[in-house]
Design a protein around this motif. Structure first.
Motif, PDB file in Angstrom:
ATOM      1  N   LYS A  10       0.855  -1.183   0.000  1.00 21.38           N
ATOM      2  CA  LYS A  10       0.000   0.000   0.000  1.00 21.38           C
ATOM      3  C   LYS A  10       0.889   1.229   0.000  1.00 21.38           C
ATOM      4  O   LYS A  10       1.905   1.281   0.697  1.00 21.38           O
ATOM      5  N   LYS A  11       0.491   2.204  -0.756  1.00 22.68           N
ATOM      6  CA  LYS A  11       1.277   3.416  -0.834  1.00 22.68           C
ATOM      7  C   LYS A  11       0.925   4.316   0.355  1.00 22.68           C
ATOM      8  O   LYS A  11      -0.256   4.629   0.570  1.00 22.68           O
ATOM      9  N   ARG A  12       1.921   4.665   1.129  1.00 29.10           N
ATOM     10  CA  ARG A  12       1.698   5.539   2.280  1.00 29.10           C
ATOM     11  C   ARG A  12       1.672   6.985   1.838  1.00 29.10           C
ATOM     12  O   ARG A  12       2.379   7.377   0.912  1.00 29.10           O
ATOM     13  N   LYS A  13       0.882   7.764   2.565  1.00 26.79           N
ATOM     14  CA  LYS A  13       0.849   9.197   2.300  1.00 26.79           C
ATOM     15  C   LYS A  13       2.174   9.791   2.772  1.00 26.79           C
ATOM     16  O   LYS A  13       2.700   9.404   3.810  1.00 26.79           O
ATOM     17  N   SER A  14       2.700  10.718   2.004  1.00 25.54           N
ATOM     18  CA  SER A  14       3.974  11.306   2.393  1.00 25.54           C
ATOM     19  C   SER A  14       3.796  12.176   3.636  1.00 25.54           C
ATOM     20  O   SER A  14       2.691  12.612   3.957  1.00 25.54           O
ATOM     21  N   ARG A  15       4.886  12.419   4.299  1.00 24.71           N
ATOM     22  CA  ARG A  15       4.874  13.189   5.540  1.00 24.71           C
ATOM     23  C   ARG A  15       4.422  14.622   5.263  1.00 24.71           C
ATOM     24  O   ARG A  15       4.885  15.270   4.325  1.00 24.71           O
ATOM     25  N   THR A  16       3.534  15.111   6.124  1.00 26.68           N
ATOM     26  CA  THR A  16       3.034  16.476   5.963  1.00 26.68           C
ATOM     27  C   THR A  16       4.050  17.461   6.529  1.00 26.68           C
ATOM     28  O   THR A  16       4.478  17.314   7.676  1.00 26.68           O
ATOM     29  N   ALA A  17       4.398  18.431   5.729  1.00 27.03           N
ATOM     30  CA  ALA A  17       5.285  19.503   6.211  1.00 27.03           C
ATOM     31  C   ALA A  17       4.387  20.678   6.587  1.00 27.03           C
ATOM     32  O   ALA A  17       3.855  21.377   5.724  1.00 27.03           O
ATOM     33  N   PHE A  18       4.192  20.852   7.888  1.00 25.42           N
ATOM     34  CA  PHE A  18       3.354  21.947   8.361  1.00 25.42           C
ATOM     35  C   PHE A  18       4.088  23.269   8.176  1.00 25.42           C
ATOM     36  O   PHE A  18       5.304  23.340   8.332  1.00 25.42           O
ATOM     37  N   THR A  19       3.332  24.308   7.889  1.00 24.29           N
ATOM     38  CA  THR A  19       3.939  25.642   7.788  1.00 24.29           C
ATOM     39  C   THR A  19       4.153  26.183   9.196  1.00 24.29           C
ATOM     40  O   THR A  19       3.554  25.693  10.167  1.00 24.29           O
ATOM     41  N   ASN A  20       4.990  27.195   9.311  1.00 24.18           N
ATOM     42  CA  ASN A  20       5.224  27.821  10.620  1.00 24.18           C
ATOM     43  C   ASN A  20       3.928  28.355  11.205  1.00 24.18           C
ATOM     44  O   ASN A  20       3.694  28.249  12.406  1.00 24.18           O
TER      45      ASN A  20
END
Length: 114
Positions: A10-20
């Protein structure tokens, strides 16, 4: 009989890069509210352009981080108390040793002074 082909992972969702800005708002909310109601979650998610799942995960991870930090702080306090107790004990021993080392009358130290 057995199929040698591997099942596709299963393809995992990539890591979310939150904004400041997102992190700032999430941290601000976390300061006074460690757990969110579904309505609060929806509000924050919409406000910051995140999904509900991202907000849920962020709060779970933040609570885990708080727990780790508190445990580390507790260890540091215990270490500091142990160090203070040890230091106090060593100072007491040193003071006691100084008191024991008063020159005796007729000792070699007094004869050297004369």
């Amino acid at each position: 009989m057995f199929n040698n082909r591997q099942q596709p992972k299963k393809k995992r969702k990539s890591r979310t890069a939150f904004t400041n800005h997102q992190i700032f708002e999430l941290e601000k909310r976390f300061l006074y509210q460690k757990y969110l109601s579904p309505a609060d979650r929806d509000e924050i998610a919409a406000q910051l352009g995140l999904s509900n799942a991202q907000v849920i995960t962020w709060f779970q991870n933040r609570r885990a981080k708080l727990k780790r930090d508190m445990e580390e702080l507790k260890k540091d306090v215990e270490t500091a108390k142990a160090f203070a107790t040890q230091k106090s004990f060593l100072e007491s021993v040193q003071t006691f040793s100084i008191l024991k080392k008063k020159p005796m009358i007729g000792s070699d130290d007094e004869k050297l002074d004369k």
